[in-house]
Motif scaffolding. Structure first.
Motif, mmCIF file in Angstrom:
data_model
loop_
_atom_site.group_PDB
_atom_site.id
_atom_site.type_symbol
_atom_site.label_atom_id
_atom_site.label_comp_id
_atom_site.label_asym_id
_atom_site.label_seq_id
_atom_site.Cartn_x
_atom_site.Cartn_y
_atom_site.Cartn_z
ATOM 1 N N UNK A 121 0.799 -1.225 0.000
ATOM 2 C CA UNK A 121 0.000 0.000 0.000
ATOM 3 C C UNK A 121 0.832 1.276 0.000
ATOM 4 N N UNK A 122 2.165 1.146 -0.122
ATOM 5 C CA UNK A 122 2.987 2.354 -0.125
ATOM 6 C C UNK A 122 3.651 2.558 -1.478
ATOM 7 N N UNK A 123 4.036 3.793 -1.759
ATOM 8 C CA UNK A 123 4.712 4.077 -3.018
ATOM 9 C C UNK A 123 6.145 3.564 -2.971
ATOM 10 N N UNK A 124 6.734 3.466 -4.134
ATOM 11 C CA UNK A 124 8.129 3.025 -4.225
ATOM 12 C C UNK A 124 9.052 3.950 -3.442
ATOM 13 N N UNK A 125 8.862 5.245 -3.601
ATOM 14 C CA UNK A 125 9.709 6.201 -2.880
ATOM 15 C C UNK A 125 9.501 6.128 -1.368
ATOM 16 N N UNK A 126 8.289 5.780 -0.936
ATOM 17 C CA UNK A 126 8.051 5.623 0.501
ATOM 18 C C UNK A 126 8.862 4.444 1.049
ATOM 19 N N UNK A 127 8.942 3.378 0.259
ATOM 20 C CA UNK A 127 9.763 2.239 0.670
ATOM 21 C C UNK A 127 11.227 2.654 0.742
ATOM 22 N N UNK A 128 11.661 3.427 -0.236
ATOM 23 C CA UNK A 128 13.043 3.924 -0.218
ATOM 24 C C UNK A 128 13.308 4.773 1.017
ATOM 25 N N UNK A 129 12.337 5.569 1.414
ATOM 26 C CA UNK A 129 12.516 6.411 2.595
ATOM 27 C C UNK A 129 12.710 5.558 3.838
ATOM 28 N N UNK A 130 11.953 4.475 3.938
ATOM 29 C CA UNK A 130 12.118 3.585 5.094
ATOM 30 C C UNK A 130 13.481 2.898 5.065
ATOM 31 N N UNK A 131 13.923 2.537 3.873
ATOM 32 C CA UNK A 131 15.238 1.902 3.745
ATOM 33 C C UNK A 131 16.357 2.874 4.099
ATOM 34 N N UNK A 132 16.172 4.134 3.728
ATOM 35 C CA UNK A 132 17.175 5.147 4.082
ATOM 36 C C UNK A 132 17.238 5.339 5.594
ATOM 37 N N UNK A 133 16.076 5.300 6.244
ATOM 38 C CA UNK A 133 16.047 5.407 7.706
ATOM 39 C C UNK A 133 16.724 4.196 8.344
ATOM 40 N N UNK A 134 16.534 3.022 7.735
ATOM 41 C CA UNK A 134 17.196 1.831 8.243
ATOM 42 C C UNK A 134 18.711 1.982 8.124
ATOM 43 N N UNK A 135 19.149 2.549 7.008
ATOM 44 C CA UNK A 135 20.577 2.798 6.829
ATOM 45 C C UNK A 135 21.133 3.705 7.910
ATOM 46 N N UNK A 136 20.342 4.677 8.317
ATOM 47 C CA UNK A 136 20.794 5.614 9.351
ATOM 48 C C UNK A 136 21.037 4.901 10.677
ATOM 49 N N UNK A 137 20.347 3.788 10.922
ATOM 50 C CA UNK A 137 20.532 3.071 12.189
ATOM 51 C C UNK A 137 21.903 2.416 12.293
ATOM 52 N N UNK A 138 22.595 2.244 11.161
ATOM 53 C CA UNK A 138 23.946 1.666 11.203
ATOM 54 C C UNK A 138 25.008 2.692 10.816
ATOM 55 N N UNK A 139 24.601 3.956 10.758
ATOM 56 C CA UNK A 139 25.576 5.015 10.531
ATOM 57 C C UNK A 139 25.709 5.504 9.109
ATOM 58 N N UNK A 140 24.768 5.142 8.222
ATOM 59 C CA UNK A 140 24.788 5.634 6.841
ATOM 60 C C UNK A 140 23.973 6.919 6.778
ATOM 61 N N UNK A 141 24.464 7.910 6.057
ATOM 62 C CA UNK A 141 23.754 9.181 5.955
ATOM 63 C C UNK A 141 22.411 8.980 5.249
ATOM 64 N N UNK A 142 21.331 9.230 5.965
ATOM 65 C CA UNK A 142 19.986 8.972 5.456
ATOM 66 C C UNK A 142 19.667 9.781 4.204
ATOM 67 N N UNK A 143 19.987 11.048 4.209
ATOM 68 C CA UNK A 143 19.659 11.923 3.093
ATOM 69 C C UNK A 143 20.398 11.499 1.816
ATOM 70 N N UNK A 144 21.677 11.227 1.950
ATOM 71 C CA UNK A 144 22.479 10.830 0.792
ATOM 72 C C UNK A 144 22.006 9.495 0.232
ATOM 73 N N UNK A 145 21.662 8.586 1.127
ATOM 74 C CA UNK A 145 21.187 7.273 0.698
ATOM 75 C C UNK A 145 19.880 7.405 -0.069
ATOM 76 N N UNK A 146 18.971 8.196 0.457
ATOM 77 C CA UNK A 146 17.680 8.366 -0.228
ATOM 78 C C UNK A 146 17.850 9.040 -1.583
ATOM 79 N N UNK A 147 18.745 9.982 -1.672
ATOM 80 C CA UNK A 147 18.962 10.672 -2.948
ATOM 81 C C UNK A 147 19.415 9.717 -4.049
ATOM 82 N N UNK A 148 20.136 8.677 -3.669
ATOM 83 C CA UNK A 148 20.562 7.683 -4.668
ATOM 84 C C UNK A 148 19.412 6.779 -5.090
ATOM 85 N N UNK A 149 18.434 6.615 -4.208
ATOM 86 C CA UNK A 149 17.349 5.675 -4.460
ATOM 87 C C UNK A 149 16.111 6.313 -5.088
#
Length: 215
Positions: A121-149
């Motif tokens: 029920x979510x858009x593709x970009x919404x899934x990417x946003x959640x994945x970017x937030x997951x990346x932030x939990x291990x120290x990956x820059x959330x904004x930069x990660x989302x921009x690639x996705x």
């Protein structure tokens, strides 16, 4: 067993590989794990290898100097979200390669959040946003990660160009197709599929396998 240098972080190396004789280049055994981030059996295999087998290898100088492990991303397209989660891992390789295995661990632990029903029920970009937030939990820059996705939301001017990691994902897919890989998980040892290795293997079974195959 070859690995594109841009994906070097997919390889775990534990020590300096030995040479079997003077004048012969050092060489290590290679264990390749073909895994899908939304495959429950892949998650089970990864958990055992990453949290139990890797410490065993590190603690044994012989094994540490004689074995390398490669995580091969195996996209399973009958689960549409498989592409998205693998894109996120490829993006981590670009943004923070030193966090790749930690992100993979986090992704496997949270894989149910990206099963078919969880993303329906979510858009593709919404899934990417959640994945970017997951990346932030291990120290990956959330904004930069989302921009690639992110996929540009321009329905009036569709380009079908993918995102900024599409070309890298294609390389992952092309390799798997080249070696005719299908089932996940699949374990390859020194370029030969080892069908005896199961996702249900325990630490003790892996230890016996290491003793037999590495020495």
């Amino acid at each position: 067993m070859t690995l594109n240098p841009k994906f070097a972080a997919q390889r775990l190396v534990f020590g300096q590989a030995p040479s079997i004789a003077e004048g012969i280049p050092p060489a290590a055994h290679t264990l390749e794990l073909f895994l899908d981030y939304v495959c429950p059996f892949s998650a089970k295999a990864f958990k055992t290898v990453y949290h139990e087998v890797v410490p065993l290898i590190k603690a044994n100088p012989k094994w540490a100097s004689s074995l390398q492990i490669i995580l091969r991303q195996q996209i399973q397209p009958w689960h549409p979200s498989s592409t998205l989660v693998h894109e996120a891992a490829v993006a981590v390789l670009r943004v923070a390669p030193e966090k790749y295995w930690a992100f993979s661990d986090a992704l496997f632990k949270d894989q149910r959040s990206y099963f078919d029903e969880a993303v329906a029920s979510e858009t593709r970009n919404d899934t990417y946003k959640r994945l970017a937030k997951l990346g932030a939990t291990v120290g990956v820059d959330e904004k930069t990660l989302y921009e690639l996705l992110e996929i540009a939301d321009k329905p009036s001017d569709p380009r079908n160009g993918g995102n900024k990691v599409t070309d890298d994902l294609k390389l992952q897919i092309r390799y798997a197709r080249f070696v005719s890989m299908h089932v996940t998980p699949t374990v390859v040892f020194n370029s030969i599929v080892d069908n005896n290795i199961s996702s249900s293997w325990t630490k003790e079974q892996w230890e016996e396998w290491l003793k037999k195959n590495i020495g």
